[in-house]
Scaffold this active site. Structure first.
Site, mmCIF file in Angstrom:
data_model
loop_
_atom_site.group_PDB
_atom_site.id
_atom_site.type_symbol
_atom_site.label_atom_id
_atom_site.label_comp_id
_atom_site.label_asym_id
_atom_site.label_seq_id
_atom_site.Cartn_x
_atom_site.Cartn_y
_atom_site.Cartn_z
ATOM 1 N N ASN A 95 15.798 -27.801 -9.049
ATOM 2 C CA ASN A 95 16.222 -28.914 -9.077
ATOM 3 C C ASN A 95 16.877 -29.391 -7.825
ATOM 4 O OD1 ASN A 95 18.092 -27.073 -9.570
ATOM 5 N ND2 ASN A 95 19.290 -28.172 -10.795
ATOM 6 N N ALA A 96 17.133 -28.146 -6.936
ATOM 7 C CA ALA A 96 17.804 -28.120 -5.491
ATOM 8 C C ALA A 96 16.634 -28.730 -4.653
ATOM 9 C CB ALA A 96 18.345 -26.933 -5.301
ATOM 10 N N GLY A 97 17.011 -29.121 -3.603
ATOM 11 C CA GLY A 97 16.155 -29.842 -2.415
ATOM 12 C C GLY A 97 17.173 -29.622 -1.233
ATOM 13 N N HIS A 98 16.786 -28.414 -0.232
ATOM 14 C CA HIS A 98 17.664 -28.275 0.796
ATOM 15 C C HIS A 98 16.742 -28.542 2.169
ATOM 16 C CE1 HIS A 98 20.569 -25.398 -1.856
ATOM 17 N NE2 HIS A 98 20.380 -26.862 -2.271
ATOM 18 N N LYS A 119 27.063 -35.324 8.638
ATOM 19 C CA LYS A 119 26.454 -36.741 8.557
ATOM 20 C C LYS A 119 27.540 -37.641 9.187
ATOM 21 C CE LYS A 119 22.654 -37.031 6.151
ATOM 22 N NZ LYS A 119 21.784 -37.688 5.105
ATOM 23 N N GLY A 150 26.157 -33.057 -4.753
ATOM 24 C CA GLY A 150 24.842 -32.589 -4.078
ATOM 25 C C GLY A 150 24.482 -33.191 -2.908
ATOM 26 N N ASP A 151 23.404 -32.576 -2.277
ATOM 27 C CA ASP A 151 22.861 -33.098 -1.233
ATOM 28 C C ASP A 151 23.820 -33.351 0.161
ATOM 29 O OD1 ASP A 151 20.424 -33.275 -2.333
ATOM 30 O OD2 ASP A 151 20.684 -35.089 -3.277
ATOM 31 N N GLU A 152 24.661 -32.487 0.212
ATOM 32 C CA GLU A 152 26.005 -32.769 1.141
ATOM 33 C C GLU A 152 25.362 -32.109 2.456
ATOM 34 O OE1 GLU A 152 26.299 -31.032 -1.683
ATOM 35 O OE2 GLU A 152 27.926 -31.650 -2.898
ATOM 36 N N THR A 186 16.046 -33.958 -13.002
ATOM 37 C CA THR A 186 14.911 -33.786 -11.945
ATOM 38 C C THR A 186 13.458 -33.424 -12.555
ATOM 39 O OG1 THR A 186 15.363 -31.400 -11.826
ATOM 40 C CG2 THR A 186 16.497 -32.831 -10.287
ATOM 41 N N LYS A 216 23.874 -28.844 2.396
ATOM 42 C CA LYS A 216 24.170 -27.164 2.429
ATOM 43 C C LYS A 216 23.076 -26.552 3.198
ATOM 44 C CE LYS A 216 23.824 -27.627 -2.033
ATOM 45 N NZ LYS A 216 23.854 -29.380 -2.300
ATOM 46 N N THR A 255 13.717 -33.576 -3.804
ATOM 47 C CA THR A 255 12.961 -32.875 -4.705
ATOM 48 C C THR A 255 12.161 -33.835 -5.545
ATOM 49 O OG1 THR A 255 14.615 -31.299 -5.092
ATOM 50 C CG2 THR A 255 13.356 -31.664 -6.962
ATOM 51 N N GLN A 283 23.127 -27.695 -5.700
ATOM 52 C CA GLN A 283 23.761 -28.917 -6.485
ATOM 53 C C GLN A 283 25.226 -28.995 -5.677
ATOM 54 O OE1 GLN A 283 22.068 -26.804 -8.791
ATOM 55 N NE2 GLN A 283 20.548 -28.061 -7.972
ATOM 56 N N GLY A 299 12.388 -37.674 -4.411
ATOM 57 C CA GLY A 299 12.072 -38.773 -4.042
ATOM 58 C C GLY A 299 12.701 -40.085 -4.335
HETATM 59 P P1 GDP Z 1 21.500 -30.021 0.457
HETATM 60 O O1 GDP Z 1 20.751 -30.450 -0.765
HETATM 61 O O2 GDP Z 1 22.914 -30.117 0.494
HETATM 62 O O3 GDP Z 1 21.050 -28.846 1.476
HETATM 63 O O4 GDP Z 1 21.121 -31.624 1.464
HETATM 64 P P2 GDP Z 1 19.815 -32.278 1.608
HETATM 65 O O5 GDP Z 1 18.900 -31.740 2.425
HETATM 66 O O6 GDP Z 1 19.093 -32.489 0.199
HETATM 67 O O7 GDP Z 1 20.202 -33.845 2.319
HETATM 68 C C1 GDP Z 1 20.941 -33.476 3.484
HETATM 69 C C2 GDP Z 1 20.114 -34.153 4.449
HETATM 70 O O8 GDP Z 1 20.939 -34.611 5.457
HETATM 71 C C3 GDP Z 1 18.867 -33.758 4.889
HETATM 72 O O9 GDP Z 1 17.839 -34.616 5.355
HETATM 73 C C4 GDP Z 1 19.499 -33.200 6.350
HETATM 74 O O10 GDP Z 1 18.508 -32.803 7.201
HETATM 75 C C5 GDP Z 1 20.281 -33.969 6.764
HETATM 76 N N1 GDP Z 1 21.429 -33.635 7.418
HETATM 77 C C6 GDP Z 1 22.381 -32.397 7.250
HETATM 78 N N2 GDP Z 1 23.468 -32.400 8.035
HETATM 79 C C7 GDP Z 1 23.213 -33.828 8.759
HETATM 80 C C8 GDP Z 1 24.030 -34.244 9.956
HETATM 81 O O11 GDP Z 1 25.105 -33.962 10.064
HETATM 82 N N3 GDP Z 1 23.576 -35.489 10.542
HETATM 83 C C9 GDP Z 1 22.397 -36.207 10.019
HETATM 84 N N4 GDP Z 1 21.994 -37.317 10.391
HETATM 85 N N5 GDP Z 1 21.639 -35.465 9.165
HETATM 86 C C10 GDP Z 1 22.126 -34.344 8.545
HETATM 87 P P1 IMO Z 2 20.876 -29.919 -4.130
HETATM 88 O O1 IMO Z 2 20.974 -28.472 -4.102
HETATM 89 C C1 IMO Z 2 21.476 -33.970 -6.157
HETATM 90 C C2 IMO Z 2 21.132 -33.995 -10.563
HETATM 91 C C3 IMO Z 2 20.195 -34.676 -10.925
HETATM 92 C C4 IMO Z 2 20.820 -35.220 -12.359
HETATM 93 C C5 IMO Z 2 21.677 -34.020 -12.553
HETATM 94 C C6 IMO Z 2 20.786 -33.104 -13.780
HETATM 95 O O2 IMO Z 2 19.943 -30.490 -3.428
HETATM 96 O O3 IMO Z 2 22.219 -30.582 -3.606
HETATM 97 P P2 IMO Z 2 18.909 -31.424 -13.658
HETATM 98 O O4 IMO Z 2 17.678 -31.390 -13.338
HETATM 99 O O5 IMO Z 2 19.728 -30.401 -12.703
HETATM 100 O O6 IMO Z 2 19.059 -31.051 -15.082
HETATM 101 O O7 IMO Z 2 19.400 -32.658 -13.384
HETATM 102 O O8 IMO Z 2 21.924 -33.379 -11.327
HETATM 103 N N1 IMO Z 2 20.975 -32.816 -9.605
HETATM 104 C C7 IMO Z 2 21.147 -33.030 -8.163
HETATM 105 N N2 IMO Z 2 21.323 -33.956 -7.469
HETATM 106 N N3 IMO Z 2 21.122 -32.690 -5.310
HETATM 107 C C8 IMO Z 2 20.740 -31.665 -6.129
HETATM 108 O O9 IMO Z 2 20.480 -30.418 -5.664
HETATM 109 C C9 IMO Z 2 20.544 -31.847 -7.657
HETATM 110 N N4 IMO Z 2 20.294 -31.065 -8.537
HETATM 111 C C10 IMO Z 2 20.242 -31.628 -9.662
HETATM 112 O O10 IMO Z 2 19.567 -35.727 -10.310
HETATM 113 O O11 IMO Z 2 21.830 -36.128 -12.145
HETATM 114 MG MG MG Z 3 19.380 -31.546 -1.707
#
Ligand code: GDP
Ligand code: IMO
Ligand code: MG
Length: 427
Positions: free
Chosen positions: A38-41, A330, A12-14, A128, A16, A299, A223, A301
């Protein structure tokens, strides 16, 4: 016309959110197919930063129809406050469609998520706390309340009553908590129903017609692959299927509509919550990655656990999802390092593993085998083409591509919408 899936390749948090937003301009529909709030984009557009939890990222592109698919679990209060928050910033959610078959997160799901985690103590998942697991649990147990139930107050009352009859026994007698009041929940959800009604649709039918008309549909996962209920690091996973196989079930479109499966892959690795993470760095290098990459949960912090790129995981994600293209995000965060280690295989009790070990026990004992690659010192945040990247950054990307087994077609060099190097078109 085709549909494409966008799936997280790690925990997750790649990035997306940024990737979907980038493709948004080329697509007609963006569909969230699983997960919940649970997601945070995160999406950064100019000097504006948006954190989306339930709303598909397509909400930020006025020409896109955003869809919440049947595979999603919806907390209606959270959804409405997200809609209101965007409205206050001038972004309309009027065109949002919500599947009538999606399930609702109820107050007892949130209460049970928190209390079961507390009871697990050191064995906790680190969820979460948003009620995701209990809501999917009830869906599978055929006790869930669905979006379409909001359209019939009689059915809604009956379903909540049946659920609370059991859940209040569990909350009060097993966990020693206060029971939940049926009338209060009903009143709250009937108020949500009034506002959500205009958005409720047979989204599977809508998408099928759209595809027949030649529209482009992008399926957006929450995720990541290693958090998948079947293919992830069970039990330290989420309760749904972010992998590409889950996309069709969660959107209600057949697999033969899919033409591209785009994996989002971070140039290093992070994870939130408990569970195995072979390349985790618990030293100052891990702190450096967290600070430099801004690795704090959108989501909850929470600090994200940080480590080096894991090619075993990437190869696995390629295989499980059938990745056709990677979006590597990144890369800019790694600028300034002398050398960059990449995990190429694991060692488990003296034996080399080139693939993820079969058992949970072995995966918990896996230690990374690293190869090191030369870093680069240049700032790459304004790179526009692959040739703008320093030779060592180019070589790092090529190495990851070779090890992952799928082409890297786009590279993120900063959080902004325009900070992307496109190697070949993703749509
Ligand atoms: P998601 O859950 O997969 O949508 O990813 P998150 O939003 O939770 O976390 C990705 C973080 O990396 C966010 O703060 C984005 O603004 C940031 N981000 C995405 N792509 C890049 C990148 O290529 N470089 C940098 N420095 N930040 C990025
Ligand atoms: P995005 O969409 C990172 C993790 C939680 C926990 C496990 C189960 O932003 O990539 P849950 O509340 O889903 O039952 O928790 O999954 N988790 C995530 N980790 N990014 C997320 O979403 C996540 N959504 C759930 O931290 O380990
Ligand atoms: Mg995220």
């Amino acid at each position: 016309m085709p549909a494409a899936v966008l799936v997280g390749a790690q925990w997750g948090d790649e990035g997306k959110g940024k990737a979907t937003d980038l493709l948004g301009g080329d697509v007609d529909y963006v569909v969230r197919y699983q997960g919940g709030n649970n997601a945070g984009h995160t999406v950064v557009i100019g000097d504006q930063k948006y954190a989306l939890h339930l709303l598909p990222t397509g909400i930020l592109s006025p020409e896109v129809v955003p869809v919440i698919g049947n595979g999603v679990v919806i907390d209606p209060g959270v959804l409405l406050s997200e809609i209101d928050g965007l409205a206050a910033r001038g972004i309309s959610a009027e065109r949002l469609l919500i599947s009538s078959n999606a399930h609702l997160i109820m107050p007892h799901h949130k209460a049970l998520d928190k209390v079961t985690e507390r009871y697990l103590g050191k064995a906790k998942i680190g969820t979460t706390g948003r009620g995701i697991g209990p809501a999917y649990g009830d869906k599978i147990a055929r006790m869930g309340v669905r979006v379409q139930d909001l359209l019939d107050p009689g059915i809604l009352a009956k379903k909540i009553e049946v659920a609370l009859t059991e859940k209040n026994q569990v909350l009060t007698k097993v966990y020693n908590r206060r029971g939940i009041d049926l009338e209060a929940v009903l009143e709250e959800y009937l108020a949500y129903a009034e506002r959500l009604k205009p958005h409720i649709a047979d989204t599977s039918l809508v998408l099928s017609k759209a595809l027949d008309e030649g529209k482009f549909v992008l399926l957006e996962g929450g995720q990541g692959t290693l958090l998948d209920i079947d293919h992830g690091t069970y039990p330290f996973v989420t309760s749904s299927s972010p992998t590409s196989g889950g996309a069709c079930a969660g959107a209600g479109i057949p697999p033969n509509r899919l033409t591209k499966i785009i994996g989002i892959l971070k140039a290093y690795t992070t994870r939130v919550g408990s569970g195995p993470f072979p390349t985790e760095l618990t030293d100052e290098m891990g702190d450096w990655l967290r600070q430099t990459g801004g690795e704090y949960g959108v989501t909850t912090g929470r600090n994200r656990r940080c480590g080096w790129f894991d090619a075993v995981i990437a190869r696995y994600a390629t295989r499980i999802n059938g990745i056709t293209d990677y979006f590597l995000t990144k890369l800019d965060v790694l600028s300034g390092l002398e050398r960059i280690p990449v995990c190429v295989a694991y060692e488990v009790d003296g034996v080399r593993h080139d693939e993820i070990p079969m058992t949970q026990t072995d995966f918990h004992h896996a230690t990374p085998i690293y190869e090191e690659f030369p870093g680069w010192q240049e700032d790459i945040t304004s790179a526009k083409s692959f040739d703008d990247l320093p030779p060592n950054a180019q070589a790092y990307v090529r190495t990851l591509e070779e090890m992952s087994g799928a082409p890297i077609s786009a590279i993120g060099v900063g959080p902004g919408r325009d900070q992307t190097v496109v190697v070949r078109s993703l749509v």
